[in-house]
Design a protein around this motif. Structure first.
Motif, short mmCIF file in Angstrom:
data_model
loop_
_atom_site.label_atom_id
_atom_site.label_comp_id
_atom_site.label_asym_id
_atom_site.label_seq_id
_atom_site.Cartn_x
_atom_site.Cartn_y
_atom_site.Cartn_z
N GLU A 97 0.75 -1.33 0.06
CA GLU A 97 -0.05 -0.21 0.00
C GLU A 97 0.79 1.28 -0.18
O GLU A 97 1.97 1.13 0.51
CB GLU A 97 -0.91 -0.15 1.27
CG GLU A 97 -2.13 -0.49 0.99
CD GLU A 97 -2.28 -1.88 2.00
OE1 GLU A 97 -2.41 -1.65 3.14
OE2 GLU A 97 -2.44 -2.95 1.37
N ALA A 98 0.64 2.34 -0.67
CA ALA A 98 1.00 3.89 -0.60
C ALA A 98 2.37 3.53 -1.18
O ALA A 98 3.29 4.44 -0.84
CB ALA A 98 0.85 4.27 0.76
N LEU A 99 2.66 2.79 -2.21
CA LEU A 99 4.05 2.67 -2.84
C LEU A 99 4.14 3.98 -3.57
O LEU A 99 3.05 4.40 -4.20
CB LEU A 99 4.24 1.47 -3.58
CG LEU A 99 4.16 0.03 -2.70
CD1 LEU A 99 4.03 -1.32 -3.54
CD2 LEU A 99 5.24 0.15 -1.53
N GLU A 100 5.54 4.22 -3.88
CA GLU A 100 5.55 5.38 -4.69
C GLU A 100 6.80 4.86 -5.81
O GLU A 100 7.68 4.56 -5.27
CB GLU A 100 5.90 6.70 -4.19
CG GLU A 100 4.51 7.43 -3.68
CD GLU A 100 4.69 8.72 -2.97
OE1 GLU A 100 5.92 9.34 -3.07
OE2 GLU A 100 3.85 9.27 -2.59
N PRO A 101 6.57 5.32 -7.22
CA PRO A 101 7.86 4.83 -7.86
C PRO A 101 9.00 5.69 -7.35
O PRO A 101 8.97 6.90 -6.99
CB PRO A 101 7.24 5.58 -9.20
CG PRO A 101 5.98 5.94 -9.07
CD PRO A 101 5.71 6.10 -7.56
N ALA A 102 10.22 5.09 -7.47
CA ALA A 102 11.62 5.43 -7.11
C ALA A 102 12.51 5.52 -8.20
O ALA A 102 13.62 6.05 -8.28
CB ALA A 102 12.12 4.83 -5.95
N ALA A 103 12.28 4.20 -9.13
CA ALA A 103 13.48 4.07 -10.24
C ALA A 103 12.84 3.54 -11.50
O ALA A 103 11.53 2.70 -11.22
CB ALA A 103 14.43 3.24 -9.65
N TYR A 104 13.04 3.71 -12.82
CA TYR A 104 12.45 3.37 -13.91
C TYR A 104 13.41 2.47 -14.88
O TYR A 104 14.54 2.50 -14.69
CB TYR A 104 11.90 4.37 -14.55
CG TYR A 104 10.99 5.34 -13.78
CD1 TYR A 104 9.86 5.30 -14.11
CD2 TYR A 104 11.55 6.19 -13.01
CE1 TYR A 104 8.57 5.94 -13.32
CE2 TYR A 104 10.55 7.07 -12.40
CZ TYR A 104 9.29 6.79 -12.42
OH TYR A 104 8.24 7.57 -11.76
N PRO A 116 24.53 8.46 -2.62
CA PRO A 116 24.38 6.88 -3.04
C PRO A 116 25.61 6.46 -3.38
O PRO A 116 26.54 6.87 -4.09
CB PRO A 116 23.64 7.64 -4.29
CG PRO A 116 23.35 8.89 -4.69
CD PRO A 116 24.22 9.67 -3.46
N THR A 117 25.62 5.08 -2.94
CA THR A 117 26.80 4.31 -3.22
C THR A 117 26.41 2.96 -3.90
O THR A 117 25.78 1.94 -3.02
CB THR A 117 27.46 4.10 -1.83
OG1 THR A 117 27.83 5.26 -1.12
CG2 THR A 117 28.84 3.20 -1.77
N ARG A 133 17.92 7.06 -13.94
CA ARG A 133 16.71 6.56 -13.71
C ARG A 133 16.07 6.47 -12.45
O ARG A 133 14.99 6.01 -12.45
CB ARG A 133 16.56 5.23 -14.72
CG ARG A 133 16.65 5.71 -16.32
CD ARG A 133 16.34 4.66 -17.19
NE ARG A 133 17.42 3.68 -17.56
CZ ARG A 133 17.77 2.46 -17.05
NH1 ARG A 133 17.26 1.86 -15.96
NH2 ARG A 133 18.92 1.80 -17.28
N VAL A 134 17.09 6.85 -11.51
CA VAL A 134 16.48 6.88 -9.89
C VAL A 134 16.06 8.31 -9.83
O VAL A 134 16.30 9.35 -10.05
CB VAL A 134 17.61 6.62 -9.08
CG1 VAL A 134 17.23 6.73 -7.68
CG2 VAL A 134 18.32 5.40 -9.34
N ASP A 135 14.47 8.03 -9.43
CA ASP A 135 13.90 9.44 -9.37
C ASP A 135 13.87 9.85 -7.77
O ASP A 135 12.95 10.06 -7.22
CB ASP A 135 12.48 9.05 -9.68
CG ASP A 135 11.70 10.65 -9.61
OD1 ASP A 135 12.51 11.77 -9.61
OD2 ASP A 135 10.43 10.67 -9.84
N ILE A 136 14.99 9.89 -7.14
CA ILE A 136 15.13 10.63 -5.86
C ILE A 136 16.34 11.77 -5.99
O ILE A 136 17.33 11.50 -6.51
CB ILE A 136 15.77 9.47 -4.71
CG1 ILE A 136 14.73 8.40 -4.49
CG2 ILE A 136 16.16 10.24 -3.49
CD1 ILE A 136 15.22 7.18 -3.74
#
Ligand SMILES: [Mg+2]
Length: 250
Positions: free
Chosen positions: A24-31, A60-61, A71-74
């Motif tokens: 539940e309530a997941l959000e996209p983070a990478a494509y 990020p490591t 393609r990471v959306d953070i």
């Protein structure tokens, strides 16, 4: 005192839908490269990330290549460590050239071994009818490591590749290489490629910029352990390979 968090990405800050503890309530983070969603954050992961990035700078490591990292959306704002430490991005997003030069030399020296192992895995696949294939991961003109994924996402099949082909090779002429297997991912790296070396390089740079600092390391895999051990504090998400090996085992 400034605080920095070296954070692995996949299976640490986000994961594919199959691995999400809640749905539940997941959000996209990478494509994926075709634009479809690859990975999601859970509400708890977002809360933890917001909490951490309010108090420290997140670096990020990751094993991700430059293309996969884009393609990471953070939103990250500082250095980034990619390709298991093979590439360092500066805060402005450009490639750190001194590190790139050093790694290019080391990786070029390690390439014949990777090619030899890829050929062996290829022969084994042909002989056994196995559907997976070894892929050499290169980025910005430098070869880094070999990865094998199981086409049916059966992790046990990769265990067989590791046991029957990779480990015997590492025990012999491949002693300058190591293997990391976690879930549907088997990677063989030259020992000269390690997230810990890139973390040490960036930490040194940060100390020059900020004086004394505090460092945190966060990751889910065996391949994260060395850089996390070099940080002042280590954070291990529950139900991960590293939690099993380091905490649950005790
Ligand atoms: Mg990971």
């Amino acid at each position: 005192m400034k605080k920095f968090l070296f954070a692995d990405l996949d299976d640490t800050l986000f994961q594919t839908i199959e691995k999400c503890a809640v749905r539940e309530a997941l959000e996209p983070a990478a494509y994926y490269s075709d634009g479809s969603i690859c990975s999601f954050t859970t509400p708890a992961q977002r809360a933890v990330f917001d909490f951490m990035s309010a108090g420290m700078t997140v670096i990020p490591t990751t094993a991700r290549s430059l293309d996969a990292y884009r393609r990471v959306d953070i939103g990250f704002t500082s250095y980034a460590i990619l390709n298991f430490g093979g590439v360092i991005l500066q805060p402005d997003g450009s490639i750190e050239r001194d590190w790139q030069g050093r790694m290019h030399g080391l990786m070029t020296a390690a390439l014949p071994g990777l090619q030899e192992l890829a050929a062996r895995i290829g022969d084994w696949c042909a002989r056994t009818g196995y559907g997976g294939r070894p892929r050499l991961v290169e980025d910005e003109g430098t070869p880094f490591f070999i990865v094998v994924k199981d086409p049916d996402k059966v992790a046990l099949n990769l265990e067989r590749v590791e046991r029957e082909v990779v480990l015997p090779w590492i025990a012999g002429e491949g002693r300058d290489y190591c293997v990391h297997r976690n879930g549907n991912n088997l990677a063989v790296l030259p020992r000269s490629l390690d997230k810990a070396d890139a973390v040490a390089y960036v930490t040194e740079r940060l100390r020059r910029e900020h004086g004394e600092i505090v460092t945190f390391g966060m990751g889910d895999s065996r391949s994260d352990a060395r850089f996390m051990a070099d940080c002042d504090y280590a954070i291990v998400p529950r139900r991960t390979q590293l939690a099993k090996l380091a905490l649950e085992a005790l």
